[in-house]
Structures are given as C-alpha cells and as structure tokens.
Design an enzyme around this catalytic site. Structure first.
Site, PDB file in Angstrom:
ATOM      1  N   LEU A 108     -32.258 -42.481 -68.449  1.00 10.34           N
ATOM      2  CA  LEU A 108     -33.051 -41.479 -67.331  1.00 10.34           C
ATOM      3  C   LEU A 108     -31.763 -41.534 -66.378  1.00 10.34           C
ATOM      4  CD1 LEU A 108     -36.483 -42.775 -66.808  1.00 10.34           C
ATOM      5  CD2 LEU A 108     -35.696 -40.611 -67.811  1.00 10.34           C
ATOM      6  N   ASP A 109     -31.489 -40.183 -65.758  1.00  8.69           N
ATOM      7  CA  ASP A 109     -30.407 -40.034 -64.877  1.00  8.69           C
ATOM      8  C   ASP A 109     -30.684 -40.826 -63.780  1.00  8.69           C
ATOM      9  OD1 ASP A 109     -31.525 -38.227 -63.095  1.00  8.69           O
ATOM     10  OD2 ASP A 109     -31.064 -36.681 -64.680  1.00  8.69           O
ATOM     11  N   ILE A 110     -29.876 -40.951 -62.753  1.00 14.95           N
ATOM     12  CA  ILE A 110     -30.114 -41.637 -61.515  1.00 14.95           C
ATOM     13  C   ILE A 110     -31.133 -41.310 -60.599  1.00 14.95           C
ATOM     14  CG2 ILE A 110     -28.358 -40.479 -60.291  1.00 14.95           C
ATOM     15  CD1 ILE A 110     -27.770 -43.175 -58.734  1.00 14.95           C
ATOM     16  N   ASN A 111     -31.600 -39.893 -60.637  1.00 12.95           N
ATOM     17  CA  ASN A 111     -32.559 -39.223 -59.905  1.00 12.95           C
ATOM     18  C   ASN A 111     -33.584 -39.220 -60.544  1.00 12.95           C
ATOM     19  OD1 ASN A 111     -30.513 -38.536 -57.689  1.00 12.95           O
ATOM     20  ND2 ASN A 111     -29.671 -36.929 -58.930  1.00 12.95           N
ATOM     21  N   ARG A 196     -33.632 -31.291 -67.570  1.00 10.09           N
ATOM     22  CA  ARG A 196     -33.096 -30.559 -66.470  1.00 10.09           C
ATOM     23  C   ARG A 196     -32.463 -29.318 -66.900  1.00 10.09           C
ATOM     24  NH1 ARG A 196     -33.408 -33.521 -61.581  1.00 10.09           N
ATOM     25  NH2 ARG A 196     -33.885 -35.841 -61.857  1.00 10.09           N
TER      26      ARG A 196
END
Length: 308
Positions: A108-111, A196
C-alpha cells in the site's frame, strides 16, 4: 534431491537477502556438515549449517509452521523493510522472528491505509501476489467528484494505463455527502497505485484509500490502526486453498499464543499513533468531510467506524 539451495535457506531464515547470502558463501564464511559451502549447494533437515562458526538452526520450509499476520496499516508508514529517508515502516511494529522473516503480501502506498498481510512462507506470499492467481483485493475509496454510470462502465470494462490494461471487477457506491463520495471497488491484481491511477484516468482524484479485504481475509472489525492479529489455522488454510498450496502441520495458533489472541479480540488494543517522523496526527482520526465509507457499506467497515 535435498530440500533447497543453501543461499535461499539462509535468506529465508532472515540472515539477509539471497544476493547477500551468496556473497557470504563466496567469502568462505559458511560451512555445511563441517565442510566449506559453495553457491548452489543444497541442504536438508539434519544438515549442520554454520555462518562465521555460529550454528544456524535449519528447518525445511515444508516442515515450518506457517504463520500469517493481518496488519492495519496507518497513513504515513512505508511498505518497506528499510527506508533511506528514515520514515517509519510497516515492519517496525511486527513481532520479531528467530531464524525466520516476515514477507509482505502486496503493498500500500504511504498515503493509503488498511489491511496488509504478512507471512513467514515466501512461496505463499508469491502466489497470493502473482496476477495469474487472480486473488481479489477490495478497497473503500473516497473520491473527489462523482463516478457517473458511464465512468463506472469504463472502469469495469478496462482502461489502458501506461503499464497496460487495468479494470475494476466491480464498483459500488458507498455513501458520502458533497463533492467527496465513497465507493467500494474490487480488482484481481495489485500493480503500483493501480486504484488511484484508474480513477485519475477519468479525471477523478482519490482523497482516501482503505484496503478492506485481501483474498478470503477481511480487515478484522476488532483491529485498530497500527495493530496486528495473527490468523488461525482455518483462516490460513482458506488462504492457501486459493493458491493451491497444501496445508502444513502445526499451522496457526496454539496454547498461550491462542489465548492471548482471543483476549485481544474480545478487548481490542487501542490504535497506535503514526511515528512522529512522518505524521503527528492520530492514525485513527476519521475524515471530517463526506462521512464514513461504511454508512452504507459492508458490515465489517460499519462496525469499525461505530467503534471509533
């Protein structure tokens, strides 16, 4: 033939990457049954393996107890074992293993937040991530703008991204007010920032993204951000059935570990704050606008939000 290559076995036991172990073997620092080891040597249960003279307890991979953790990733943590920028990583809060290592299933990306799986079985992790096995991932996504019926049809029919065709298996409304709306989506692969990018291809911006399910495992309703739960035998075997892996003896929780897990489930631990290196806000803060994705969503998500 013996069970596995020496460099793979050493890497699997958490001594470093496979490439690092090859260098250690080349340097003459490894012996097997009192003789110098070479790259490509194979080892099996009962072999005496030493690194710099220290004996390494070897357990054949197919005999090792299979373990899986469900972790609720907060915003601000990096999906990496080490981060050159010094940001907090998802591995820092996992229990320590001896002569073994945790392998992350997907990223999962940081955000982004939500469910991350970790296992000590590298082959299981590989199969769960490989596109050919089409393991479903589900997300609750807050989008700035409206997903019209035409956009929904486009996103489920397929969109050409820079790395090939991509599509959602399904997209459903999840509630929300004003310009921010929640949607629940499913897809069967996990390319970098794919959710996204799919929305961005239609001129829509994702403001929050929460993974709610990976394969047969839903984000447990009693799990708080920054915390983990260990899966039991039935849950693990259901996951391995998805990717055609045979069950292993001793899989799951036993004795005191099982009792501790039951206590955590009945009285969940509080959410953990994100490390101050990245974000000083409590990771359990609810979005101030548009409402929760669960007001009209799944039972698991609804229960989580009612308890926050």
């Amino acid at each position: 033939m013996k069970d596995e290559k020496l460099q793979k076995a050493l890497a699997r036991m958490g001594l470093g990457s496979r490439r690092q172990m090859e260098e250690v073997i080349k340097a003459g620092r490894v012996t097997v049954n009192n003789g110098p080891a070479t790259i490509g040597d194979r080892v099996e249960q009962g072999d005496e393996i030493r690194v710099d003279g220290r004996q390494i307890k070897y357990t054949a991979e197919n005999e090792k107890r299979r373990r899986v953790l469900a972790y609720y990733k907060p915003e601000g943590e990096v999906c990496s074992a080490n981060d050159p920028e010094g940001r907090p990583t998802v591995f820092e809060r996992l229990p320590k293993l001896t002569h073994d290592r945790w392998v992350m299933v997907g990223r999962l990306d940081i955000n982004s937040t939500g469910l991350l799986l970790f296992t000590n079985d590298g082959e299981m992790a590989h199969r769960l991530m490989h596109p050919s096995n089409e393991v479903t991932r589900e997300y609750a996504v807050r989008v700035l703008g409206e997903v019209t019926p035409d956009i929904a049809r486009t996103l489920t029919a397929g969109v050409m991204l820079e790395d090939g065709m991509a599509q959602f298996e399904d997209i459903k409304e999840g509630g929300g007010e004003g310009v921010n709306k929640w949607y629940h989506v499913r897809l069967k692969e996990g390319r970098n920032r794919e959710v996204r990018r799919l929305f961005e291809s239609q001129g829509l911006k994702v403001s929050r993204l929460l993974r709610t399910r990976y394969g047969s495992i839903a984000l447990p309703k009693e799990l708080r951000t920054g915390r983990f739960l260990e899966l039991d035998k039935k849950e693990i075997n259901t996951l391995t059935d998805l990717v055609s892996l045979r069950p292993r003896h001793g899989t799951g929780l036993h004795g005191a570990a099982k009792e501790k897990q039951e206590r955590i489930k009945s009285k969940p631990l509080k959410a953990r704050r994100v490390d101050s290196r990245s974000d000083n806000r409590p990771s359990s803060v609810k979005p101030k606008s548009s409402g929760s994705p669960a007001s009209r969503g799944s039972r698991n998500t609804r229960d989580r939000n009612n308890k926050r």
